[in-house]
Design a protein around this motif. Structure first.
Motif, PDB file in Angstrom:
ATOM      1  N   LEU A   5     -28.946 -18.882  10.680  1.00 27.26           N
ATOM      2  CA  LEU A   5     -27.941 -19.379   9.742  1.00 27.26           C
ATOM      3  C   LEU A   5     -26.641 -19.842  10.389  1.00 27.26           C
ATOM      4  N   LEU A   6     -26.164 -19.174  11.424  1.00 23.39           N
ATOM      5  CA  LEU A   6     -24.862 -19.544  11.986  1.00 23.39           C
ATOM      6  C   LEU A   6     -24.814 -20.989  12.487  1.00 23.39           C
ATOM      7  N   PRO A   7     -25.890 -21.527  13.074  1.00 21.57           N
ATOM      8  CA  PRO A   7     -25.823 -22.937  13.479  1.00 21.57           C
ATOM      9  C   PRO A   7     -25.673 -23.909  12.304  1.00 21.57           C
ATOM     10  N   LYS A   8     -25.915 -23.436  11.089  1.00 23.54           N
ATOM     11  CA  LYS A   8     -25.805 -24.295   9.921  1.00 23.54           C
ATOM     12  C   LYS A   8     -24.404 -24.310   9.305  1.00 23.54           C
ATOM     13  N   VAL A   9     -23.500 -23.469   9.799  1.00 23.90           N
ATOM     14  CA  VAL A   9     -22.146 -23.437   9.256  1.00 23.90           C
ATOM     15  C   VAL A   9     -21.431 -24.740   9.607  1.00 23.90           C
ATOM     16  N   ASN A  45     -36.749 -26.423   6.097  1.00 18.37           N
ATOM     17  CA  ASN A  45     -36.460 -27.378   5.018  1.00 18.37           C
ATOM     18  C   ASN A  45     -36.155 -26.697   3.689  1.00 18.37           C
ATOM     19  N   GLU A  46     -36.276 -25.374   3.642  1.00 18.09           N
ATOM     20  CA  GLU A  46     -35.893 -24.638   2.439  1.00 18.09           C
ATOM     21  C   GLU A  46     -34.399 -24.329   2.422  1.00 18.09           C
ATOM     22  N   LEU A  47     -33.756 -24.437   3.578  1.00 23.83           N
ATOM     23  CA  LEU A  47     -32.338 -24.101   3.692  1.00 23.83           C
ATOM     24  C   LEU A  47     -31.491 -25.370   3.708  1.00 23.83           C
ATOM     25  N   PRO A  48     -30.245 -25.279   3.241  1.00 21.31           N
ATOM     26  CA  PRO A  48     -29.342 -26.432   3.354  1.00 21.31           C
ATOM     27  C   PRO A  48     -29.123 -26.793   4.820  1.00 21.31           C
ATOM     28  N   THR A  49     -28.874 -28.051   5.085  1.00 20.66           N
ATOM     29  CA  THR A  49     -28.619 -28.462   6.472  1.00 20.66           C
ATOM     30  C   THR A  49     -27.218 -28.077   6.915  1.00 20.66           C
ATOM     31  N   SER A  50     -26.293 -27.965   5.974  1.00 21.32           N
ATOM     32  CA  SER A  50     -24.906 -27.604   6.288  1.00 21.32           C
ATOM     33  C   SER A  50     -24.394 -26.654   5.219  1.00 21.32           C
TER      34      SER A  50
END
Length: 226
Positions: free
Chosen positions: A174-178, A147-152
């Motif tokens: 991180l790559l799944p969030k691109v 929840n600290e990272l952007p979802t997209s």
């Protein structure tokens, strides 16, 4: 995590805030800072605020900086971008300039454990001189809660831990969030002194439509994919 509001919606946690006092007295800062003109792929010394001041074998080259600038300018306004591995802030200054001009949400990840602790204050001083808006995660990617990272995320630069374990964690998390149509850049791809980078990058991005990634370009040691 306790957050401290610094200025202009800049959020840092308590550990990160300790860099700010030292940052004010950092000796290797930029003397003047200007912003990149919107939609420009021209990179001046003022745009690339630490060029000529800080360098090493693995520093971002000007060609790599121009390529990164072009990708950042292709991100839609109000998009989200993220850099892993700020160190002294050479590539970070490009992120911050374009984020200002295009109203991008900028996330930065770096525990600032290298360079005898000198890099964090210098990088933060540069960001504050730019009046940049950013969220700094002063820890490793693997230490972050989801929840600290952007979802997209529309564009990611991965240039942090170049060892197998750290780089693998960056890719896995991180790559799944691109976002669809978004991009990722890896620095130091193919560099002999950092042999773990290219096989891990290929593992996650090679294979075209099978892997879901399309190779865009290789500029010096910066590998770009979408």
């Amino acid at each position: 995590m306790a957050l401290v509001r610094i200025k202009n919606e800049t959020l840092v946690d308590k550990r990160e805030a300790t860099f700010l006092t030292a940052a004010a007295a950092a000796s290797a800062s930029a003397d003047s800072v200007t912003t990149v003109q919107d939609n420009s792929n021209f990179l001046t010394d003022n745009d690339y605020v630490l060029v000529g001041k800080i360098g090493s074998e693995t520093s971002f080259s000007r060609r790599e900086g121009v390529a990164l600038l072009g990708l950042l300018n292709s991100v839609s306004r109000y998009g989200t971008v993220l850099e892993v591995g700020c160190e002294f802030g050479r590539s970070t200054s490009i992120f911050a300039n374009v984020a200002l001009n295009r109203n991008l949400r900028l996330h930065l990840i770096d525990p600032f454990l290298t360079c005898d602790g000198k890099s964090g204050p210098i990088c933060l001083e540069m960001l504050l001189k730019l009046n940049a808006k950013f969220v700094l995660h002063c820890k490793k990617t693997s230490e972050l809660y989801m929840n600290e990272l952007p979802t997209s995320i529309d564009l990611i630069l991965i240039d942090g831990d170049h060892e197998e374990e750290g780089l693998t964690a960056d890719c896995e998390i991180l790559l799944p969030k691109v976002s669809v149509g978004g991009g990722v850049c890896f620095h130091d791809y193919g560099r002999d002194s950092l042999p773990s980078v290219w096989p891990i990058v290929d593992k996650y991005t090679a294979g075209g439509w099978i892997s879901g990634w399309e190779s865009l370009d290789l500029v010096d040691t910066q590998c770009m994919a979408r």
